[in-house]
Design an enzyme around this catalytic site. Structure first.
Site, short mmCIF file in Angstrom:
data_model
loop_
_atom_site.label_atom_id
_atom_site.label_comp_id
_atom_site.label_asym_id
_atom_site.label_seq_id
_atom_site.Cartn_x
_atom_site.Cartn_y
_atom_site.Cartn_z
N ASP A 147 38.24 33.77 40.56
CA ASP A 147 37.50 34.99 39.60
C ASP A 147 38.18 35.00 38.09
OD1 ASP A 147 36.65 36.02 42.77
OD2 ASP A 147 35.75 37.92 41.41
N LYS A 210 29.46 37.62 37.39
CA LYS A 210 30.05 38.38 38.29
C LYS A 210 29.78 39.27 37.29
CE LYS A 210 34.69 40.54 39.69
NZ LYS A 210 35.84 40.34 39.90
N LYS A 246 27.93 38.59 42.33
CA LYS A 246 28.55 40.00 42.33
C LYS A 246 28.97 41.11 41.62
CE LYS A 246 33.52 40.28 43.06
NZ LYS A 246 35.13 39.67 43.06
#
Length: 310
Positions: A147, A210, A246
């Site tokens: 991430d 995300k 996400k």
């Protein structure tokens, strides 16, 4: 794909009032109750990145989180739901780089992924070479999902080529690991910026986009989520490639998880209800889901202390 400025320009117009009206109806159109609600909550667990990103994290705390990921439901709840041999586990455990090796060892052979937050999380304000080295180190230690955070200033300056080039370099540093690109939507000021940053990230090779680091003052919200999933839909229609989504930060209740699942089902369809294409970034969500499932079985809410805290 190459950075397509024409396609990027075509995505500039974002109608905030229309998006907010759509979000207002999303959570009212479906009433998910009883067995259906239990099934949807089990799906939420399967799409969860169980996360600890605290300054006081330790190896032991990460091992405890991994143990919870391997057994997310109390045995009596799993038996009461009739799960049998079905394995319901979070999709990944998400940690800082120093704890990647610990998590990889604890989860070895389980099928639960190890995700590492990298690139000077949560601000992304170190030299690119340093950020790339951090990605490579996490992959070497056993992370199979990375991430990363973008430098938000590149969005404010409309430096799309520079943003694209940085994410391409991050994509290369990940190797076979999946790349989740965190936009930090609470810092981006406008929904137009969210849309354009989403498109650049996908063009540059993101496997997931995300919402947030969880450290901003405003994290995942449904209007921002709607912008991002519509960017994903437009990208799919343009390229044929499926990109994951996400939301992270502030999603702590079972009801909120249902709202996000409804958003995905309504806007993108059934394929995006799989952990390969949808994740929650969550730390305390699992406890509330477990409480709701116990209520489904017994008709009573239990105290938090009766559930191993995630």
């Amino acid at each position: 794909m190459a950075l397509d400025f024409g396609f990027l320009e075509s995505m500039r117009n974002v109608n905030r009032s229309a998006l907010e009206r759509r979000v207002a109806t999303l959570t009212k159109r479906r009433s998910i109750k009883a067995d259906n609600q239990a099934a949807w909550l089990l799906r939420a667990i399967a799409c969860m990145d169980l996360t600890t990103l605290n300054s006081n994290d330790t190896d032991e705390r990460v091992r405890r989180l991994c143990a919870k990921a391997l057994n997310p439901l109390r045995r009596d709840i799993a038996e009461g739901l009739g799960l049998g041999d079905a394995v319901i586990r979070p999709a990944a455990v998400c940690v800082y780089h120093p704890f990647v090796a610990t998590a990889a060892e604890a989860l070895q052979g389980s099928g639960v992924h190890v995700a590492a937050v990298s690139t000077a999380f949560p601000h992304g304000l170190t030299p690119l070479s340093t950020r790339l080295q951090e990605i490579e180190a996490s992959v070497k230690d056993g992370a199979d999902e990375i991430d990363v955070v973008i430098a938000r200033g590149l969005v404010f300056g409309a430096k799309w080529q520079e943003l694209y080039d940085e994410i391409v370099a991050m994509r290369a540093a990940c190797g076979q690991a999946h790349l989740k690109v965190i936009l930090g939507t609470g810092d981006l000021a406008t929904l137009r910026n969210v849309m354009l940053a989403s498109m650049v990230a996908m063009m540059a090779g993101a496997d997931f986009i995300k919402t947030s680091t969880g450290k901003e003052s405003v994290n995942a919200t449904l209007p921002v989520g709607l912008v991002m999933v519509r960017a994903i839909r437009a990208y799919f229609e343009y390229t044929g490639h499926l990109i994951g989504f996400k939301p992270a930060g502030g999603i702590s209740t079972a009801k909120a998880s249902l709202d996000w699942l409804v958003l995905m089902k309504e806007e993108l369809g059934r394929p995006w209800l799989e952990p390969e294409l949808f994740r929650f970034g969550a730390s305390s969500l699992l406890t509330d889901i477990e409480r709701q499932l116990e209520h489904h079985l017994t008709g009573r809410y239990s105290a938090n202390h009766r559930h191993a805290m995630a």
